[in-house]
Design a protein around this motif. Structure first.
Motif, PDB file in Angstrom:
ATOM      1  N   MET A 122       0.832  -1.198   0.000  1.00  0.00           N
ATOM      2  CA  MET A 122       0.000   0.000   0.000  1.00  0.00           C
ATOM      3  C   MET A 122       0.872   1.255   0.000  1.00  0.00           C
ATOM      4  N   PHE A 123       1.609   1.432   1.083  1.00  0.00           N
ATOM      5  CA  PHE A 123       2.313   2.694   1.264  1.00  0.00           C
ATOM      6  C   PHE A 123       3.444   2.901   0.244  1.00  0.00           C
ATOM      7  N   THR A 124       4.351   1.908   0.183  1.00  0.00           N
ATOM      8  CA  THR A 124       5.499   2.058  -0.722  1.00  0.00           C
ATOM      9  C   THR A 124       5.031   2.190  -2.169  1.00  0.00           C
ATOM     10  N   LYS A 125       4.056   1.368  -2.542  1.00  0.00           N
ATOM     11  CA  LYS A 125       3.579   1.438  -3.930  1.00  0.00           C
ATOM     12  C   LYS A 125       2.907   2.776  -4.217  1.00  0.00           C
ATOM     13  N   ALA A 126       2.206   3.310  -3.214  1.00  0.00           N
ATOM     14  CA  ALA A 126       1.517   4.588  -3.413  1.00  0.00           C
ATOM     15  C   ALA A 126       2.503   5.693  -3.778  1.00  0.00           C
ATOM     16  N   VAL A 127       3.663   5.699  -3.116  1.00  0.00           N
ATOM     17  CA  VAL A 127       4.601   6.803  -3.375  1.00  0.00           C
ATOM     18  C   VAL A 127       5.542   6.514  -4.544  1.00  0.00           C
ATOM     19  N   THR A 128       5.542   5.265  -5.015  1.00  0.00           N
ATOM     20  CA  THR A 128       6.419   4.976  -6.153  1.00  0.00           C
ATOM     21  C   THR A 128       5.625   4.875  -7.467  1.00  0.00           C
ATOM     22  N   GLY A 129       4.419   5.420  -7.442  1.00  0.00           N
ATOM     23  CA  GLY A 129       3.726   5.632  -8.709  1.00  0.00           C
ATOM     24  C   GLY A 129       2.690   4.599  -9.108  1.00  0.00           C
ATOM     25  N   HIS A 130       2.317   3.654  -8.228  1.00  0.00           N
ATOM     26  CA  HIS A 130       1.263   2.695  -8.589  1.00  0.00           C
ATOM     27  C   HIS A 130      -0.087   3.398  -8.449  1.00  0.00           C
ATOM     28  N   PRO A 131      -0.869   3.489  -9.563  1.00  0.00           N
ATOM     29  CA  PRO A 131      -2.015   4.407  -9.593  1.00  0.00           C
ATOM     30  C   PRO A 131      -3.086   4.140  -8.531  1.00  0.00           C
ATOM     31  N   LYS A 143      11.562   8.761 -11.954  1.00  0.00           N
ATOM     32  CA  LYS A 143      10.725   9.683 -12.732  1.00  0.00           C
ATOM     33  C   LYS A 143       9.240   9.565 -12.388  1.00  0.00           C
ATOM     34  N   GLY A 144       8.797   8.349 -12.062  1.00  0.00           N
ATOM     35  CA  GLY A 144       7.360   8.167 -11.823  1.00  0.00           C
ATOM     36  C   GLY A 144       6.949   8.298 -10.365  1.00  0.00           C
ATOM     37  N   THR A 145       7.862   8.713  -9.503  1.00  0.00           N
ATOM     38  CA  THR A 145       7.519   8.714  -8.077  1.00  0.00           C
ATOM     39  C   THR A 145       6.916  10.042  -7.614  1.00  0.00           C
ATOM     40  N   ALA A 146       6.317   9.968  -6.420  1.00  0.00           N
ATOM     41  CA  ALA A 146       5.720  11.178  -5.839  1.00  0.00           C
ATOM     42  C   ALA A 146       6.795  12.162  -5.393  1.00  0.00           C
ATOM     43  N   TRP A 147       8.010  11.682  -5.173  1.00  0.00           N
ATOM     44  CA  TRP A 147       9.058  12.539  -4.590  1.00  0.00           C
ATOM     45  C   TRP A 147       9.493  13.653  -5.533  1.00  0.00           C
ATOM     46  N   VAL A 148       9.198  13.465  -6.820  1.00  0.00           N
ATOM     47  CA  VAL A 148       9.519  14.543  -7.758  1.00  0.00           C
ATOM     48  C   VAL A 148       8.228  15.307  -8.102  1.00  0.00           C
ATOM     49  N   GLY A 149       7.294  15.270  -7.147  1.00  0.00           N
ATOM     50  CA  GLY A 149       5.965  15.852  -7.370  1.00  0.00           C
ATOM     51  C   GLY A 149       5.824  17.298  -6.945  1.00  0.00           C
ATOM     52  N   GLY A 150       6.877  18.092  -7.112  1.00  0.00           N
ATOM     53  CA  GLY A 150       6.739  19.543  -6.939  1.00  0.00           C
ATOM     54  C   GLY A 150       6.895  20.068  -5.528  1.00  0.00           C
ATOM     55  N   GLN A 197      -2.946   2.534  -5.513  1.00  0.00           N
ATOM     56  CA  GLN A 197      -2.464   2.846  -4.158  1.00  0.00           C
ATOM     57  C   GLN A 197      -2.265   4.353  -3.988  1.00  0.00           C
ATOM     58  N   LYS A 198      -1.792   4.989  -5.076  1.00  0.00           N
ATOM     59  CA  LYS A 198      -1.562   6.432  -5.031  1.00  0.00           C
ATOM     60  C   LYS A 198      -2.877   7.175  -4.780  1.00  0.00           C
ATOM     61  N   LYS A 199      -3.917   6.753  -5.491  1.00  0.00           N
ATOM     62  CA  LYS A 199      -5.250   7.378  -5.331  1.00  0.00           C
ATOM     63  C   LYS A 199      -5.764   7.178  -3.913  1.00  0.00           C
ATOM     64  N   LEU A 200      -5.607   5.944  -3.392  1.00  0.00           N
ATOM     65  CA  LEU A 200      -6.106   5.637  -2.050  1.00  0.00           C
ATOM     66  C   LEU A 200      -5.417   6.505  -0.997  1.00  0.00           C
ATOM     67  N   LEU A 201      -4.091   6.620  -1.142  1.00  0.00           N
ATOM     68  CA  LEU A 201      -3.327   7.418  -0.169  1.00  0.00           C
ATOM     69  C   LEU A 201      -3.749   8.883  -0.242  1.00  0.00           C
ATOM     70  N   GLU A 202      -3.904   9.352  -1.476  1.00  0.00           N
ATOM     71  CA  GLU A 202      -4.281  10.746  -1.673  1.00  0.00           C
ATOM     72  C   GLU A 202      -5.662  11.012  -1.065  1.00  0.00           C
ATOM     73  N   TRP A 203      -6.554  10.087  -1.325  1.00  0.00           N
ATOM     74  CA  TRP A 203      -7.923  10.205  -0.832  1.00  0.00           C
ATOM     75  C   TRP A 203      -7.912  10.226   0.706  1.00  0.00           C
ATOM     76  N   ALA A 204      -7.151   9.311   1.305  1.00  0.00           N
ATOM     77  CA  ALA A 204      -7.112   9.220   2.773  1.00  0.00           C
ATOM     78  C   ALA A 204      -6.597  10.526   3.383  1.00  0.00           C
ATOM     79  N   CYS A 205      -5.580  11.111   2.772  1.00  0.00           N
ATOM     80  CA  CYS A 205      -5.005  12.346   3.320  1.00  0.00           C
ATOM     81  C   CYS A 205      -5.944  13.530   3.122  1.00  0.00           C
ATOM     82  N   ARG A 206      -6.562  13.609   1.941  1.00  0.00           N
ATOM     83  CA  ARG A 206      -7.467  14.740   1.669  1.00  0.00           C
ATOM     84  C   ARG A 206      -8.694  14.692   2.574  1.00  0.00           C
ATOM     85  N   ILE A 207      -9.275  13.487   2.714  1.00  0.00           N
ATOM     86  CA  ILE A 207     -10.461  13.327   3.574  1.00  0.00           C
ATOM     87  C   ILE A 207     -10.090  13.654   5.021  1.00  0.00           C
TER      88      ILE A 207
END
Ligand code: NAP
Length: 493
Positions: A242-251, A439-446, A253-263
């Protein structure tokens, strides 16, 4: 006949203790662990700030060979983690290898030996040198003008001064809003201090709640080891899938993590203006996601103030912000993080042909595969650049790396070589491979974070945990250059 190498381990933290156990279990008797302080524990000795805890589930934050069904909390607190390491150190009789209050100040390589000088001005020689110095242990002090003019008490979270009153009615300013601040702020607020939080950049918070583990559950986990193993495996599965995949660009898991943080932000912060101030404008996971459920309630209390107008300078009375307001304070806490790229430095380290570590790393801090450096033979850097730090239990990482180190030392013991170091082209290939994945990770996400080196490249592992374990399972000898002491290459192309 097998050789018995002399091995030096620098640091008696979680990794140093592990290495001493592994080396001893392999039948190596000449082990010296240098520890600059008078206690073991590394990060858990240094960080004693209020609220200090691990945000990796406790049952995963143990050595695989030394499970602990007795953790008091799902996310163990700092003092209990330190106690765990003390217990393991004693159980495995590791103290006899440790030279306390003796830091390594200089290391020079020559003739297949490392010559060391320590803070006691003593000299030693070893066949192998292993830096188990950790990554987040050099406090980073902000370059805010006037820092030394403040009349009150000022300290970094990693150097918490417990003699200073931060209790009821005391005006405490805390600079920074990372994982450390998110743990310390609720403690300060709940203790009645008047807390001003100086936020430069908002952070995403993942609401994984801590809970205490009662005696009944502990007894159950002690009695039924399968239940304990299940908890550990589940925690590893969660972090990996869940966590590692979310930040390394797996769509997904990434959506789930984003959703959890925004909510979490939406539901936790009632006031719209405050919510806006706390809302990051970069991708979830770009900075290390803060696992915390106490910060949002604390920042909404009357004695907490979120200040976002930017710091102009520090004066003798407090913090002057860019909007012209002087925030009068009794205490300033710098929760401004660490310098992760220092690794074992400022140790004065010189490899083959007099190459200094600062010169070797002047353009970028690189190693193969995260732990061996060209021109620094028989040296291993634990938890080096591009390990899966940030997303996984560092204990699990150290165990994988320790097994890799032990395989190479075993080859030395079997007289397969005297010197070993990576080939330049292997380092380059490894770095290209890592760079491609980043290149596909969240760490280069601005965003700006401690994950990034001066070139803006994350110092993390961009693929899955499983992929990393696979890569580290067995050294690829074709990537390594080995020699005998006569300097004859045994494995040259
Ligand atoms: P950090 O995440 O690097 O946060 C540093 C904070 O200080 C940021 O909010 C940063 O703002 C701010 N800052 C730095 N310089 C500043 C300046 N000149 N002016 C204003 N603000 C400034 O440090 P950390 O919170 O100590 O955490 C570091 C890492 O330690 C974590 O990511 C985690 O890996 C580890 N840690 C783990 C746990 C755990 O539970 N396992 C607990 C604590 C820490 P910007 O964001 O704007 O740069």
């Amino acid at each position: 006949m097998k050789r018995n190498p002399s091995v030096c381990v620098i640091g008696a933290g979680m990794t140093g203790i592990l290495l001493a156990i592994k080396l001893r279990d392999a039948g190596i008797s000449d082990i010296t662990v240098f520890e600059k302080k008078d206690e073991i524990g590394g990060t858990w000795r240094e960080n004693t700030y209020p609220g200090v805890a691990c945000d990796v589930p406790s049952h995963m934050y143990t050595y695989s060979f030394e499970p602990n069904p007795d953790w008091s909390n799902f996310f163990a607190r700092g003092p209990e983690i330190k106690e765990y390491f003390e217990r393991v150190t004693d159980k495995y009789d590791v103290r006899k290898y440790i030279r306390f209050n003796e830091g390594v100040t200089e290391a020079r390589y020559s003739g297949a030996k490392w010559s060391l000088t320590t803070s006691k001005n003593l000299h030693y020689t070893f066949d192998f040198l292993i830096a188990a110095t950790g990554i987040l242990h050099h406090p980073s002090f902000p370059d805010i003008p006037g820092l030394d003019t403040f009349d009150g008490e000022i300290f970094h979270t990693a150097e918490w001064d417990h003699s200073v009153n931060t209790g009821s009615g005391v005006k405490v300013g805390i600079i920074g809003t990372g994982s450390t601040a998110a743990q310390a702020i609720p403690e300060l607020v709940n203790n009645g201090a008047d807390v001003s939080v100086f936020q430069r950049t908002p952070q995403w918070l993942l609401p994984l709640s801590d809970f205490s583990i009662g005696d009944k559950t502990k007894r159950f986990l002690n009695r039924y080891s399968f239940a304990h193993k299940f908890m550990r495996r589940f925690a590893i599965w969660f972090m990996e899938h869940m966590f590692t995949k979310a930040v390394t660009g797996h769509p997904i898991q990434k959506k789930l993590l984003e959703w959890a943080c925004r909510i979490n932000l939406r539901l936790s912060i009632k006031n719209r203006v405050l919510r806006q101030k706390l809302k990051p404008n970069y991708q979830v996971g770009c900075k290390r996601v803060i696992v915390n459920t106490t910060f949002y309630p604390a920042i909404q209390k009357e004695n907490a103030h979120l200040i976002t107008s930017g710091i102009e300078r520090i004066t003798e009375d407090g913090v002057l912000t860019k909007d012209g307001t002087l925030h009068k304070l009794d205490v300033i806490v710098l929760s401004t993080g660490f310098k992760p790229l220092n690794f074992m430095r400022p140790m004065n380290m010189t490899g083959r042909n007099g190459l200094h570590i600062d010169t070797a790393w002047q353009h970028s801090v690189k190693a193969y595969p995260s732990m061996l450096l060209p021109n620094f033979p028989n040296f291993f850097l634990m938890l080096g650049p591009n390990t899966p730090i940030g997303n996984f239990s560092v204990i699990a990482m150290s165990e994988v790396q320790a097994d890799y180190v032990m395989q190479l030392i075993e080859k030395w013991r079997n007289n397969e070589f005297d010197e070993i170091e990576p080939r330049q082209e292997a380092v380059q290939r490894f770095n290209n491979y890592v760079k491609e994945g980043l290149k596909g990770t969240a760490w280069v996400g601005g965003c700006q974070s401690w994950y990034l080196d001066p070139d803006g490249d994350p110092i993390l592992w961009p693929y899955t945990w499983g992929e990393w374990v696979k890569q580290m399972a067995k050294p690829n000898m074709a990537d390594l250059q080995t020699r005998s002491v006569t300097n004859q290459s045994k494995n040259a192309a």
